[in-house]
Design a protein around this motif. Structure first.
Motif, PDB file in Angstrom:
ATOM      1  N   GLU A  14       2.814  -3.838   6.800  1.00  0.00           N
ATOM      2  CA  GLU A  14       3.799  -2.831   7.191  1.00  0.00           C
ATOM      3  C   GLU A  14       3.434  -1.489   6.582  1.00  0.00           C
ATOM      4  O   GLU A  14       3.189  -1.377   5.377  1.00  0.00           O
ATOM      5  N   ALA A  15       3.403  -0.454   7.423  1.00  0.00           N
ATOM      6  CA  ALA A  15       3.064   0.897   6.947  1.00  0.00           C
ATOM      7  C   ALA A  15       4.296   1.547   6.329  1.00  0.00           C
ATOM      8  O   ALA A  15       5.306   1.754   6.993  1.00  0.00           O
ATOM      9  N   HIS A  16       4.208   1.857   5.030  1.00  0.00           N
ATOM     10  CA  HIS A  16       5.296   2.555   4.342  1.00  0.00           C
ATOM     11  C   HIS A  16       5.064   4.059   4.337  1.00  0.00           C
ATOM     12  O   HIS A  16       6.013   4.830   4.403  1.00  0.00           O
ATOM     13  N   ILE A  17       3.797   4.472   4.246  1.00  0.00           N
ATOM     14  CA  ILE A  17       3.399   5.878   4.289  1.00  0.00           C
ATOM     15  C   ILE A  17       2.219   5.990   5.246  1.00  0.00           C
ATOM     16  O   ILE A  17       1.295   5.177   5.190  1.00  0.00           O
ATOM     17  N   SER A  18       2.233   6.999   6.118  1.00  0.00           N
ATOM     18  CA  SER A  18       1.180   7.137   7.127  1.00  0.00           C
ATOM     19  C   SER A  18       0.626   8.559   7.134  1.00  0.00           C
ATOM     20  O   SER A  18       1.346   9.512   7.464  1.00  0.00           O
TER      21      SER A  18
END
Length: 358
Positions: A14-18
């Motif tokens: 899961e991407a928390h920061i992109s």
């Protein structure tokens, strides 16, 4: 100076920061504004060195510190959920960063006295945290951050548990305290009103991405897109989907609205009008257009009234001065100030105003 260079954080797929790139100057106040789970805390943990980004770099004063542990950085962090040493007195909690740094007794006494005076902790210095209220414990954590004189100060919704009067006082005082030290001051909040009160710069976050960064008032007044406008609106921004056609915004059952001259360059087709609660009024005026809406409920704050409305399938809020006891289900003609519209194209980008042709 602190720079985030194309930073991303992925955990359990899961991407928390992109793809966040950000540059923060020494002595600056920087607000991270976004709803819960937008990535504010994840971003601060990367800044602090508590977490390592999956991709990208963290650079402090020209040095790559991406893999450097928080213990080796000059960072102070205060969370909404206060953290203190339970076996120590308030005095020793505040003094602990100074003792670790090897400060002499006179320096410790002076700095603890200054911070405890600012945060109204003088009467409680010999108590342990378990004998304090939640607000007093949070003030103790803030005082410890103040005396540390860190180069990077990260405050994650730190005032949420304080009473209203102290919260307002600290909002005014904290930026002064940290900016005078030359520290980079980063403050996370879910509240647009708090960002405006703090000033400085604001980065708006949505789903782990920074949608805009710049002077706080500029981001509020001139959002780059619909997502930013909604992030920086409380009450929520009122929206009205329309079609632009030959100089008019049109929608069956709604009527049409003349397109302001500065927005005539927008291509014909679908668009969204955005307007804040204070851009609706009960009375007609120069440059307003009437729209029909049904009242859901009216909230009277004393000097102002928030009128919650339904327009077709859209919920709106109107902010009007004075006390207006308007009953539920009443139909109203509300008046929209079309000179202060935000207009978003079919892709959600803000349509910039252009001077009218001579």
């Amino acid at each position: 100076m602190l720079e985030l260079d194309n930073v991303s954080k992925v955990s359990n797929g899961e991407a928390h920061i992109s793809d966040v790139s950000l540059r923060l100057e020494g002595g600056s106040l920087n607000v991270l504004l976004g709803p819960t789970l937008s990535g504010k805390t994840s971003l601060m943990r990367i800044m602090a060195g508590l977490d390592r980004p999956t991709r990208g770099r963290v650079v402090s004063d020209g040095e790559d510190v991406t893999g450097l542990a928080v213990q080796k950085r000059n960072v102070a962090m205060v969370y909404q959920q206060f953290i203190n040493y339970p076996a120590m007195t308030v005095y020793e909690n505040i003094a602990s960063p100074l003792r670790i740094a090897g400060a002499d007794k006179a320096t410790i006494e002076r700095e603890v006295a200054r911070a405890s005076d600012l945060l109204r902790l003088g009467p409680y210095l010999q108590r342990t945290p378990l004998n304090l209220s939640g607000g007093q414990q949070q003030r103790t954590a803030l005082a410890r951050a103040i005396v540390k004189k860190a180069g990077l100060v990260l405050l994650d919704e730190p005032l949420a548990n304080l009473d209203y009067k102290l919260r307002e006082e600290l909002r005014a005082e904290l930026p002064k305290i940290f900016s005078e030290s030359g520290a980079i001051f980063v403050y996370a909040t879910t509240e647009p009103s708090e960002a405006l009160l703090l000033g400085g710069n604001t980065a708006t976050l949505s789903e782990g991405r920074i949608t805009q960064f710049g002077p706080t008032v500029e981001v509020f007044r001139d959002p780059v897109d619909l997502v930013t406008a909604q992030t920086f609106s409380d009450p929520p921004m009122n929206l009205l989907p329309m079609q632009k056609s030959q100089g008019r915004f049109v929608k069956p059952g709604v009527g049409d609205i003349t397109v302001p001259a500065a927005l005539m360059h927008l291509d014909d087709g679908p668009c969204t009008l955005g307007f804040r609660p204070h851009n609706l009024s009960l009375a007609a005026g120069l440059g307003t257009t009437p729209l029909s809406a049904r009242v859901m409920v009216t909230e009277i704050t004393g000097s102002e009234s928030y009128v919650h409305l339904i327009h077709e399938d859209r919920q709106w809020v109107m902010l009007t001065k004075g006390v207006h006891d308007i009953g539920a289900d009443e139909m109203l003609d509300v008046h929209l100030d079309i000179q202060h519209l935000l207009v978003f194209d079919r892709d959600g980008r803000t349509v910039r105003a252009r001077p009218a042709a001579a």
